[in-house]
Design an enzyme around this catalytic site. Structure first.
Site, PDB file in Angstrom:
ATOM      1  N   SER A 166       0.849  -1.189   0.000  1.00  0.00           N
ATOM      2  CA  SER A 166       0.000   0.000   0.000  1.00  0.00           C
ATOM      3  C   SER A 166       0.887   1.242   0.000  1.00  0.00           C
ATOM      4  CB  SER A 166      -0.840  -0.011   1.276  1.00  0.00           C
ATOM      5  OG  SER A 166      -1.475   1.231   1.476  1.00  0.00           O
ATOM      6  N   TYR A 222      -1.862  -0.513  10.495  1.00  0.00           N
ATOM      7  CA  TYR A 222      -1.880  -0.851   9.061  1.00  0.00           C
ATOM      8  C   TYR A 222      -0.631  -0.284   8.383  1.00  0.00           C
ATOM      9  CZ  TYR A 222      -3.647  -1.282   4.245  1.00  0.00           C
ATOM     10  OH  TYR A 222      -3.813  -1.610   2.915  1.00  0.00           O
TER      11      TYR A 222
END
Ligand code: NAP
Length: 305
Positions: A166, A222
């Site tokens: 990501s 995350y």
């Protein structure tokens, strides 16, 4: 006749993972679509088979369950005798979205910058337990699976590992310069040290010390999970010269994970991981792709801009 290529996709029952399975199958790859839930996985395979992709089969896989991983490894060994492509796609956010509407109105995760953390105070929540689970799924489980499949990948003529990462894996999100340098210094970084860094983050997260030590303040677990995954990708590429190991940001994709925010469709989101899975033998290893373009691990300005 060309030899058959076999691919495992984790979290293949929905979102980007499902579309990766569809695109790989359309390129003639034999796909093992995996899902932790038997019914959801079989349903997804049924849909792909019905649209003409008979080269997709189902196998159960909960990436956090060791016995599930070894059961899949036995299945691949028995039926195919090798693995060509491993796509580590399954992941979780470690966040509870309290108000979906308000969250979408802020622009979703795309605009989650630490400077704007206050905008999300009553919109998302990041309990420690979810953060810990996020690190377990997005980092530790991927390490376990990857290591379990290395022997089968080494039986392939063109082995590939793709870690779906990501923009949140960019070192930009860390506010600790020394730590950034350490994570960039792949020649000297070790697996053990990377695990230690992840544990250090978890301790600080539990003790409310994120700011003091320069960790990300929003979507913290995350971000750290994807930062660690990127570093792990580089360590694996350094260790296994015979395997192309890369990480890919799929784009800001409309899926359940992003609460259907983001500008890209799943078709667009799957393109980068599929490209990295099908790289030619002289392709790069240990790199980060921003969708289909090689990107950098550490941006000077927000990678979302
Ligand atoms: N969407 C985006 O904008 C975006 C941006 C950057 C990166 N990514 C990355 O892209 C990947 C796919 O995300 P997505 O947007 O497609 O998310 P999604 O629609 O929420 O799908 C997540 C998938 O992961 C599976 N999963 C979660 N934990 C698992 C476990 N323990 N074992 C097996 N499967 C598990 C889910 O299974 P269940 O159906 O059983 O829950 C589901 O299949 C993730 O790694 C994510 O971090 C997404």
């Amino acid at each position: 006749m060309e030899e058959k290529r076999y691919a495992i996709v984790t979290g293949g029952n929905r979102g980007i993972g499902y579309e990766i399975c569809r695109q790989l199958a359309s390129k003639g790859v034999e796909v093992i679509l995996t899902s932790r839930n038997q019914d959801r996985g079989e349903e997804a395979v049924k849909k792909l088979n019905a649209s003409g992709f008979s080269n997709v089969v189902f196998h159960q896989l909960d990436i956090n369950d060791l016995s599930s991983i070894s059961c899949l490894a036995k299945f691949v060994q028995t039926h195919f005798g090798k693995l060509d492509i491993l796509i580590n796609n399954a992941g979780e956010m470690g966040v509870i979205v309290l108000h979906e509407e308000e969250f979408r109105a802020t622009g979703g995760y795309v605009h989650v910058l630490d400077e704007k953390a206050h905008l999300l105070t009553n919109v998302i929540e990041e309990p420690y337990e979810l953060g810990e689970k996020c690190l377990k799924t997005n980092y530790y489980a991927i390490k376990t699976i990857t290591e379990a499949f290395i022997p089968l990948l080494q039986l392939s003529k063109s082995p590939r590992i793709v870690n779906v990462s990501s923009l949140y894996g960019d070192l930009y999100w860390l506010h600790n310069e020394k730590l950034k340098e350490e994570l960039q210094d792949i020649d000297n970084l070790t697996d053990e040290r990377l695990d230690e860094i992840v544990q250090w983050f978890l301790t600080d997260f539990k003790d409310g010390q994120l700011k003091k030590n320069g960790w990300p303040l929003t979507v913290s677990a995350y971000k750290v999970s994807k930062i660690a995954l990127n570093a792990y990708t580089r360590l694996m590429a350094k260790q296994y010269k015979d395997i192309l190991v890369n990480c890919v940001h799929p784009g800001s994709v409309k899926t359940d994970m992003s609460s259907q925010t983001g500008s890209a469709t799943v078709e667009e989101g799957a393109k980068g991981p599929v490209m990295a899975a099908l790289l030619p033998d002289n392709g790069p290893s240990g790199v980060y792709f921003n969708q289909t373009q090689i990107g950098i691990f550490s941006s000077k300005t927000s990678p979302f801009v």
